[in-house]
Structure formats: C-alpha cells, structure tokens
Write an enzyme that holds these catalytic residues in place. Structure first.
Site, PDB file in Angstrom:
ATOM      1  N   ASP A 189      -4.774   3.357  -1.965  1.00  0.00           N
ATOM      2  CA  ASP A 189      -5.879   3.738  -1.093  1.00  0.00           C
ATOM      3  C   ASP A 189      -6.469   5.064  -1.525  1.00  0.00           C
ATOM      4  OD1 ASP A 189      -5.983   1.579   0.839  1.00  0.00           O
ATOM      5  OD2 ASP A 189      -3.964   2.222   1.408  1.00  0.00           O
ATOM      6  N   HIS A 230      -8.233   0.616  -4.022  1.00  0.00           N
ATOM      7  CA  HIS A 230      -9.114   0.384  -2.876  1.00  0.00           C
ATOM      8  C   HIS A 230      -9.891   1.667  -2.626  1.00  0.00           C
ATOM      9  CE1 HIS A 230      -9.416  -0.422   1.751  1.00  0.00           C
ATOM     10  NE2 HIS A 230     -10.584  -0.474   1.151  1.00  0.00           N
ATOM     11  N   ASP A 268      -6.272  -6.202   5.134  1.00  0.00           N
ATOM     12  CA  ASP A 268      -5.643  -4.891   4.962  1.00  0.00           C
ATOM     13  C   ASP A 268      -5.816  -4.114   6.264  1.00  0.00           C
ATOM     14  OD1 ASP A 268      -4.699  -2.477   3.901  1.00  0.00           O
ATOM     15  OD2 ASP A 268      -6.588  -2.010   2.878  1.00  0.00           O
ATOM     16  N   GLY A 269      -4.679  -3.687   6.832  1.00  0.00           N
ATOM     17  CA  GLY A 269      -4.729  -2.884   8.042  1.00  0.00           C
ATOM     18  C   GLY A 269      -3.937  -3.522   9.171  1.00  0.00           C
ATOM     19  N   GLY A 327      -0.901   2.729   9.465  1.00  0.00           N
ATOM     20  CA  GLY A 327      -0.253   2.690  10.781  1.00  0.00           C
ATOM     21  C   GLY A 327      -1.175   2.423  11.957  1.00  0.00           C
ATOM     22  N   MET A 345     -11.342  -5.954   5.983  1.00  0.00           N
ATOM     23  CA  MET A 345     -10.545  -4.921   6.648  1.00  0.00           C
ATOM     24  C   MET A 345     -10.218  -5.337   8.079  1.00  0.00           C
ATOM     25  SD  MET A 345      -9.916  -2.589   4.457  1.00  0.00           S
ATOM     26  CE  MET A 345      -9.105  -1.425   5.568  1.00  0.00           C
ATOM     27  N   MET A 375     -12.258   3.871  -0.858  1.00  0.00           N
ATOM     28  CA  MET A 375     -12.974   4.155   0.389  1.00  0.00           C
ATOM     29  C   MET A 375     -13.757   5.437   0.150  1.00  0.00           C
ATOM     30  SD  MET A 375      -9.787   3.023   2.713  1.00  0.00           S
ATOM     31  CE  MET A 375      -8.732   3.150   1.264  1.00  0.00           C
ATOM     32  N   MET A 431      -9.356   7.732  -0.928  1.00  0.00           N
ATOM     33  CA  MET A 431     -10.303   8.166   0.119  1.00  0.00           C
ATOM     34  C   MET A 431     -10.901   9.507  -0.276  1.00  0.00           C
ATOM     35  SD  MET A 431      -8.020   7.248   3.450  1.00  0.00           S
ATOM     36  CE  MET A 431      -7.023   5.742   3.524  1.00  0.00           C
ATOM     37  N   GLY A 452      -9.057   4.511   6.845  1.00  0.00           N
ATOM     38  CA  GLY A 452      -8.827   5.958   6.931  1.00  0.00           C
ATOM     39  C   GLY A 452      -7.358   6.325   6.984  1.00  0.00           C
ATOM     40  N   PHE A 453      -6.567   5.489   7.649  1.00  0.00           N
ATOM     41  CA  PHE A 453      -5.172   5.871   7.857  1.00  0.00           C
ATOM     42  C   PHE A 453      -4.267   4.641   7.859  1.00  0.00           C
ATOM     43  CE2 PHE A 453      -7.967   8.927   9.789  1.00  0.00           C
ATOM     44  CZ  PHE A 453      -7.482  10.135   9.290  1.00  0.00           C
ATOM     45  N   HIS A 493      -1.177  -1.615  -4.011  1.00  0.00           N
ATOM     46  CA  HIS A 493      -2.467  -1.286  -3.384  1.00  0.00           C
ATOM     47  C   HIS A 493      -2.546   0.235  -3.232  1.00  0.00           C
ATOM     48  CE1 HIS A 493      -5.794  -2.304  -0.533  1.00  0.00           C
ATOM     49  NE2 HIS A 493      -5.407  -1.196   0.085  1.00  0.00           N
ATOM     50  N   SER A 552       0.846  -1.193   0.000  1.00  0.00           N
ATOM     51  CA  SER A 552       0.000   0.000   0.000  1.00  0.00           C
ATOM     52  C   SER A 552       0.881   1.241   0.000  1.00  0.00           C
ATOM     53  CB  SER A 552      -0.907   0.011   1.230  1.00  0.00           C
ATOM     54  OG  SER A 552      -1.419   1.321   1.400  1.00  0.00           O
TER      55      SER A 552
HETATM   56  C1  DX5 Z   1      -6.540   1.862   5.589  1.00  0.00           C
HETATM   57  C2  DX5 Z   1      -6.057   1.512   4.205  1.00  0.00           C
HETATM   58  C3  DX5 Z   1      -4.918   0.560   4.277  1.00  0.00           C
HETATM   59  C4  DX5 Z   1      -3.689   1.183   4.895  1.00  0.00           C
HETATM   60  C5  DX5 Z   1      -2.873   0.112   5.545  1.00  0.00           C
HETATM   61  O1  DX5 Z   1      -7.571   2.732   5.511  1.00  0.00           O
HETATM   62  O2  DX5 Z   1      -7.068   0.909   3.450  1.00  0.00           O
HETATM   63  O3  DX5 Z   1      -4.614   0.019   3.002  1.00  0.00           O
HETATM   64  O4  DX5 Z   1      -2.922   1.849   3.940  1.00  0.00           O
HETATM   65  O5  DX5 Z   1      -1.881   0.688   6.308  1.00  0.00           O
HETATM   66  P1  DX5 Z   1      -1.052  -0.168   7.358  1.00  0.00           P
HETATM   67  O6  DX5 Z   1      -0.602  -1.405   6.673  1.00  0.00           O
HETATM   68  O7  DX5 Z   1       0.042   0.738   7.777  1.00  0.00           O
HETATM   69  O8  DX5 Z   1      -2.028  -0.472   8.483  1.00  0.00           O
HETATM   70 ZN    ZN Z   2      -6.379  -0.235   1.672  1.00  0.00          ZN
END
Ligand code: DX5
Ligand code: ZN
Length: 239
Positions: free
Chosen positions: A42, A73, A180-181, A154, A146, A75, A44, A151-152, A40, A15
């Site tokens: 993201d 992906h 993912d996450g 880390g 998920m 969101m 948003m 959203g973020f 990947h 990602s």
């Molecule tokens: C979260 C995203 C993830 C995110 C994963 O909203 O969909 O793809 O980038 O980040 P890590 O792997 O750092 O949790």
């Molecule tokens: Zn993602």
C-alpha cells in the site's frame, strides 16, 4: 468439491501494511509459507489519502524478500509520476494498481504502464460508481474493488459495495477482481459470493497469531464461496 463452472484462479494477497515494519523479511516469509500469491504493498502519498506509507526505497527491500509478484497499490494523486521510480525496484509479473479517482488520465496511465511492462490494475473507492471503470475493463489485468475507504489498515468492511462488485463481475466473468479492506474469515465469504476471486488482507493475515494459516483459511473460504448461490445465467461463465 463443488465447482459450478470454471472461473478465474483464486488468489490471496497479503498487505504488508499490518506487518511488523522492523521484520518485513520474516513477515513475508511467513505468508509465503502459507502459499500467498501476491505481496500487496500500500503506497500512500498523504494527498489522495490522509496517510503516508512507503516509497521505492522500502519496496526495493520487499522485492528482495518476495518470491511471488508484488501488487503495488498506489493511493496517490498522480500515479504517472511514480511509474518509473517503482519500475526500477520491481520486476516482471508485478502489478501496478492505480485509482480511477486519481488525477491522471487513466488511458494514458495504462499505456505508460504497458510500455514499461507492468501488469495493470485499476481500482475504485466505495462511493465511486461502476460506470467510471466499465469502459476500461478490457484494458486491465486486475480490477480492485475497495471495500473500505482507503488510507488505513484495520477498517470495517463496507458490505454496501457488494451489488457493485456483483455487477462488475457480471460484465467481466474472467477478469481478476480483487477486494481490499476489512477482509477476514467473516467477510471473505461475502466478497467471494459476490464475485471476488482475489482478496487482499492486512489485519486479517498479519494481525493473526499464525499468518500462514490465515492465508490458507482465506483461500479455502474464497474457493468455497466464489459465486456460490448465484445464477450462472446472470453472472456468465467461462467456456
Ligand atoms: C487500505 C489499503 C488496504 C489495507 C487493508 O487503504 O489499501 O490494502 O492495508 O487493511 P485491512 O485488511 O486490515 O483492512
Ligand atoms: Zn491496498
């Protein structure tokens, strides 16, 4: 090497949410050196999740650097609206993954995606019940479970999602199921044991000194742990 039964191919997605935004090409090259399977991305919209990331303009650049398929992906509240703009900057083999919690009618989104040739992914958030997607499993190429509230990058892996993952795997032994996450070397064995054959990670790859090695490590751990210790009679197998 232990392999209890044939299973869907293990794949690793990087990602780019945790990549250096000023050097995306270099970052993508690093993970490709490690044999990454998917980039990947993201996306948003600031409504579905409280964050804004990138649109077609940036994805067009990423596509030029990527030698592997993109996994977009989405969101976003209204995925249908974004099919055409992203189709213009992506290609054959790329995935468009949208959320069951979005406001568009999922079957309509799936058929619109098929019409333009995207591979189709459907995703569900940690609090969302498995039943919401069960009737769609036969219609998608990818199920994204998920393991954080989106959203973020880390955030912390939510282990409470594992029974749902295991249940969905039992319904679909051959489907590509991604998590993912919060995926890193500690959490990936847990997700793989519960049936994830694809893992996406941002910090767990780009947050490491050697992202190429991180990809190899995640692959190895996913392979080693995929459905390890589970009963084939309850999980099902491929014949
Ligand atoms: C979260 C995203 C993830 C995110 C994963 O909203 O969909 O793809 O980038 O980040 P890590 O792997 O750092 O949790
Ligand atoms: Zn993602």
């Amino acid at each position: 090497m232990k392999e209890l039964r044939p299973h869907p191919k293990i794949k690793i997605g990087a990602s780019i949410l945790a990549a250096d935004p000023l050097h995306l090409e270099r970052e993508i090259q690093k993970v490709q050196e490690g044999g990454v399977d998917l980039i990947h991305v993201d996306i948003m919209d600031g409504h579905f999740v409280p964050n804004l990331t990138m649109g077609p303009f940036v994805v067009e650049g990423i596509k030029k650097a990527a030698r592997v398929p993109l996994d977009l992906h989405l969101m976003v509240e209204y995925p249908s609206k974004f099919i055409e703009p992203f189709r213009q900057v992506s290609g054959k083999g790329d995935y468009f993954t949208f959320h069951i919690e979005s406001r568009d009618e999922p079957r309509r989104v799936i058929s619109q995606l098929r019409e333009v040739g995207f591979r189709v992914g459907i995703s569900l958030n940690p609090p969302t019940q498995a039943e919401r997607v069960e009737g769609l499993l036969g219609e998608v190429d990818l199920l994204l479970v998920m393991t954080v509230n989106p959203g973020f990058a880390g955030q912390k892996f939510i282990e409470g999602v594992m029974p749902k993952l295991r249940h969905l795997r039992s319904l679909s032994p051959e489907l590509d199921i991604m998590v993912d996450g919060g995926i890193n070397e500690e959490t990936v064995p847990i997700a793989a044991r519960h049936g994830a054959n694809i893992v996406a990670a941002a910090k767990g790859i780009f947050g490491k000194k050697d992202p190429a090695q991180a990809v190899r490590d995640l692959r190895h751990l996913t392979q080693e742990n995929f459905l390890a210790g589970s009963d084939p009679a309850t999980v099902g197998g491929r014949h």
